[in-house]
Motif scaffolding. Structure first.
Motif, PDB file in Angstrom:
ATOM      1  N   SER A  99       3.299 -28.558 -11.313  1.00 27.99           N
ATOM      2  CA  SER A  99       3.671 -29.331 -13.102  1.00 27.99           C
ATOM      3  C   SER A  99       3.080 -28.492 -14.039  1.00 27.99           C
ATOM      4  O   SER A  99       1.939 -28.991 -14.565  1.00 27.99           O
ATOM      5  CB  SER A  99       2.133 -30.516 -12.476  1.00 27.99           C
ATOM      6  OG  SER A  99       3.107 -30.930 -11.514  1.00 27.99           O
ATOM      7  N   ASP A 113       9.519 -25.638 -12.131  1.00 27.12           N
ATOM      8  CA  ASP A 113       8.601 -26.569 -12.031  1.00 27.12           C
ATOM      9  C   ASP A 113       8.774 -26.420  -9.961  1.00 27.12           C
ATOM     10  O   ASP A 113       9.941 -27.388  -9.748  1.00 27.12           O
ATOM     11  CB  ASP A 113       9.261 -28.137 -12.543  1.00 27.12           C
ATOM     12  CG  ASP A 113       7.287 -28.691 -12.162  1.00 27.12           C
ATOM     13  OD1 ASP A 113       7.401 -28.747 -11.286  1.00 27.12           O
ATOM     14  OD2 ASP A 113       7.694 -30.076 -12.744  1.00 27.12           O
ATOM     15  N   ARG A 115       7.030 -28.651  -8.372  1.00 25.98           N
ATOM     16  CA  ARG A 115       6.699 -30.012  -7.878  1.00 25.98           C
ATOM     17  C   ARG A 115       7.483 -30.770  -7.394  1.00 25.98           C
ATOM     18  O   ARG A 115       8.205 -31.007  -6.458  1.00 25.98           O
ATOM     19  CB  ARG A 115       5.259 -30.915  -9.332  1.00 25.98           C
ATOM     20  CG  ARG A 115       5.376 -31.869  -8.313  1.00 25.98           C
ATOM     21  CD  ARG A 115       4.713 -32.897  -9.616  1.00 25.98           C
ATOM     22  NE  ARG A 115       5.861 -32.388 -10.750  1.00 25.98           N
ATOM     23  CZ  ARG A 115       6.141 -34.103 -11.297  1.00 25.98           C
ATOM     24  NH1 ARG A 115       7.226 -34.621 -10.406  1.00 25.98           N
ATOM     25  NH2 ARG A 115       6.973 -33.044 -12.495  1.00 25.98           N
ATOM     26  N   ASP A 116       9.070 -30.764  -7.972  1.00 29.18           N
ATOM     27  CA  ASP A 116      10.061 -31.289  -7.833  1.00 29.18           C
ATOM     28  C   ASP A 116      10.986 -30.455  -7.987  1.00 29.18           C
ATOM     29  O   ASP A 116      12.523 -30.788  -8.232  1.00 29.18           O
ATOM     30  CB  ASP A 116       9.950 -32.976  -9.223  1.00 29.18           C
ATOM     31  CG  ASP A 116      10.829 -32.238 -10.928  1.00 29.18           C
ATOM     32  OD1 ASP A 116      10.262 -30.777 -10.796  1.00 29.18           O
ATOM     33  OD2 ASP A 116      10.173 -32.698 -11.476  1.00 29.18           O
ATOM     34  N   ARG A 117      11.232 -29.423  -7.801  1.00 30.22           N
ATOM     35  CA  ARG A 117      12.128 -28.203  -7.424  1.00 30.22           C
ATOM     36  C   ARG A 117      13.242 -28.084  -8.334  1.00 30.22           C
ATOM     37  O   ARG A 117      14.478 -28.384  -8.183  1.00 30.22           O
ATOM     38  CB  ARG A 117      12.990 -28.671  -5.920  1.00 30.22           C
ATOM     39  CG  ARG A 117      11.633 -28.354  -4.925  1.00 30.22           C
ATOM     40  CD  ARG A 117      11.773 -27.287  -4.887  1.00 30.22           C
ATOM     41  NE  ARG A 117      10.499 -26.925  -3.260  1.00 30.22           N
ATOM     42  CZ  ARG A 117      10.034 -25.797  -2.877  1.00 30.22           C
ATOM     43  NH1 ARG A 117      10.162 -25.174  -3.849  1.00 30.22           N
ATOM     44  NH2 ARG A 117       9.218 -25.566  -2.232  1.00 30.22           N
ATOM     45  N   SER A 118      13.282 -28.047  -9.898  1.00 28.55           N
ATOM     46  CA  SER A 118      13.793 -28.776 -11.027  1.00 28.55           C
ATOM     47  C   SER A 118      13.374 -27.215 -11.921  1.00 28.55           C
ATOM     48  O   SER A 118      12.714 -26.593 -12.199  1.00 28.55           O
ATOM     49  CB  SER A 118      13.682 -30.053 -12.026  1.00 28.55           C
ATOM     50  OG  SER A 118      12.213 -29.534 -12.072  1.00 28.55           O
ATOM     51  N   LYS A 138      16.397 -31.047 -17.813  1.00 24.32           N
ATOM     52  CA  LYS A 138      15.557 -30.634 -16.601  1.00 24.32           C
ATOM     53  C   LYS A 138      17.451 -30.334 -15.533  1.00 24.32           C
ATOM     54  O   LYS A 138      18.048 -31.011 -15.886  1.00 24.32           O
ATOM     55  CB  LYS A 138      15.219 -31.344 -15.866  1.00 24.32           C
ATOM     56  CG  LYS A 138      13.805 -31.322 -16.001  1.00 24.32           C
ATOM     57  CD  LYS A 138      13.331 -32.571 -15.192  1.00 24.32           C
ATOM     58  CE  LYS A 138      11.639 -31.900 -14.798  1.00 24.32           C
ATOM     59  NZ  LYS A 138      10.752 -32.138 -14.254  1.00 24.32           N
ATOM     60  N   LYS A 140      18.360 -29.308 -11.804  1.00 22.09           N
ATOM     61  CA  LYS A 140      18.275 -29.005  -9.925  1.00 22.09           C
ATOM     62  C   LYS A 140      19.520 -28.637  -9.213  1.00 22.09           C
ATOM     63  O   LYS A 140      20.057 -29.474  -9.438  1.00 22.09           O
ATOM     64  CB  LYS A 140      17.470 -31.017  -9.230  1.00 22.09           C
ATOM     65  CG  LYS A 140      16.683 -30.402  -8.444  1.00 22.09           C
ATOM     66  CD  LYS A 140      15.926 -32.292  -8.295  1.00 22.09           C
ATOM     67  CE  LYS A 140      15.131 -31.857  -6.991  1.00 22.09           C
ATOM     68  NZ  LYS A 140      14.401 -32.821  -6.932  1.00 22.09           N
TER      69      LYS A 140
END
Length: 174
Positions: A99, A113, A115-118, A138, A140
């Motif tokens: 984050s 990131d 947190r959201d694997r991006s 972003k 992913k």
């Protein structure tokens, strides 16, 4: 004795020529600066596209490797940092964060990131990209979705269907 009239005319003509030359130079410099900015914007866009395409190629190689290890290994690929698949990370890769405060990160760089694997690219210029309000892009690693209406294919049905997709751009919120 007064100066001859012809020398006053010559000085006035030289002054007019100098003024015109300065105006032409100013216009040329302005055009050059605008073009340079456009070239820099286009270079940033192409750099982002190239990096994403390299990561997509690395994903394909990683999937070939994971197929030999079974479905669980393929599912784990979706959780990995794509920059770890590269033999050498780009110079503008900042690393992994959980984050991150994107406003405080230097523009023109990539990060992952956790947190959201991006994957996040922090824009230097907004003019080259679709959304003028974007601060970042972003991406992913996701399981591909079927294109048929009402039919979704999840990880269990298509274990090899991983893709790197843009999941949106960041409005000025982050």
């Amino acid at each position: 004795m007064t100066a001859p009239v012809t020398s006053v005319r010559v000085r006035g003509f030289v002054l007019l020529q100098s003024t015109i030359a300065l105006m032409v130079a100013a216009v040329l410099i302005t055009v050059m600066l605008v073009r340079t900015r456009q070239y820099n914007d286009e270079a940033e866009l192409q750099s982002v596209k190239l990096t994403v395409n390299i990561l997509r190629g690395a994903l394909g190689l990683r999937l070939v490797e994971a197929r030999g290890q079974g479905a669980a290994a393929i599912n784990r690929v979706a959780e990995e940092n794509p920059f770890d698949w590269l033999s050498r990370k780009p110079e503008n890769y900042l690393g992994e964060y959980y984050s991150p405060e994107l406003k405080e990160m230097p523009p023109g760089n990539w990060l992952f990131d956790r947190r959201d694997r991006s994957l996040v690219y922090l824009l230097k210029s907004h003019r080259s990209f679709a959304s003028e309000a974007s601060n970042f892009l972003k991406f992913k690693v996701e399981f591909a979705q079927a294109r048929l209406p009402g039919v979704k294919i999840g990880p269990a049905e298509v274990p090899n269907g991983l893709v790197i997709e843009q999941i949106g751009d960041g409005a000025a919120t982050n």
